[in-house]
Design a protein around this motif. Sequence first.
Motif, short mmCIF file in Angstrom:
data_model
loop_
_atom_site.label_atom_id
_atom_site.label_comp_id
_atom_site.label_asym_id
_atom_site.label_seq_id
_atom_site.Cartn_x
_atom_site.Cartn_y
_atom_site.Cartn_z
N ALA A 1 -4.60 2.22 -4.81
CA ALA A 1 -4.17 1.55 -3.59
C ALA A 1 -2.66 1.35 -3.64
O ALA A 1 -2.09 1.03 -4.68
CB ALA A 1 -4.86 0.20 -3.46
N ALA A 2 -2.04 1.58 -2.53
CA ALA A 2 -0.58 1.40 -2.47
C ALA A 2 -0.28 -0.09 -2.67
O ALA A 2 -1.01 -0.94 -2.16
CB ALA A 2 -0.06 1.86 -1.12
N PRO A 3 0.76 -0.39 -3.44
CA PRO A 3 1.07 -1.80 -3.65
C PRO A 3 1.42 -2.46 -2.32
O PRO A 3 2.09 -1.87 -1.48
CB PRO A 3 2.27 -1.77 -4.60
N SER A 4 0.93 -3.67 -2.16
CA SER A 4 1.21 -4.36 -0.91
C SER A 4 2.66 -4.84 -0.92
O SER A 4 3.19 -5.23 -1.95
CB SER A 4 0.26 -5.55 -0.73
N PRO A 5 3.30 -4.77 0.23
CA PRO A 5 4.70 -5.20 0.28
C PRO A 5 4.78 -6.69 0.03
O PRO A 5 3.85 -7.43 0.33
CB PRO A 5 5.13 -4.84 1.70
#
Length: 130
Positions: free
Chosen positions: A30-34
Motif C-alpha cells: 500500500a502506498a504510504p499515506s500522506p
Amino acid sequence: MRSVQMLSALAAVTLAACSAEPPAQPAPAAAPSPPPAVPAPTPETVTSTYDCPSAGVVEIIREGRFARLRMTDGRIVNLGVIRGSQPPVWSEVGLRFVTTDDGAELAQDNGRTVVCSEVAPPAADAGAAR
C-alpha cells in the motif's frame, strides 16, 4: 504395449501433480499515506503597533503578555512583559520596550534608545464605510 500406455499415463499424471504452479504474486504494498495537513497558524491579535525608526516595529500581542519586535534586518524578537510594571515594560536580554502616555521607547543595554510612535490600526474595510 498396454504397459507402455499405462506407464505413459502414469508419468503424465505424476508430472502434472509435481509441476509447481508459479508462486502467487504478493499483494502490492500500500502506498504510504500522506502526512496530515498542518493547519495554518492562527494569526495573533495585535492590540497596538509602534514604529521605532531605524530599529523596526513593535507589536503588542497575546493580550499584552508579549511585545514582538520586527527588526529592520528581518529578525524577530519576543519581549516578555514584566508583570506589575507601571508604565508597562516588556523586556528580553539586552532590550527593553516601555509605553507611556507620551508614546514609547525601545532601549538597548548599551545605552541606545529609540523613540517610538504608535501606528493607527488599519481601517477595517474601506468598502463598508460607503
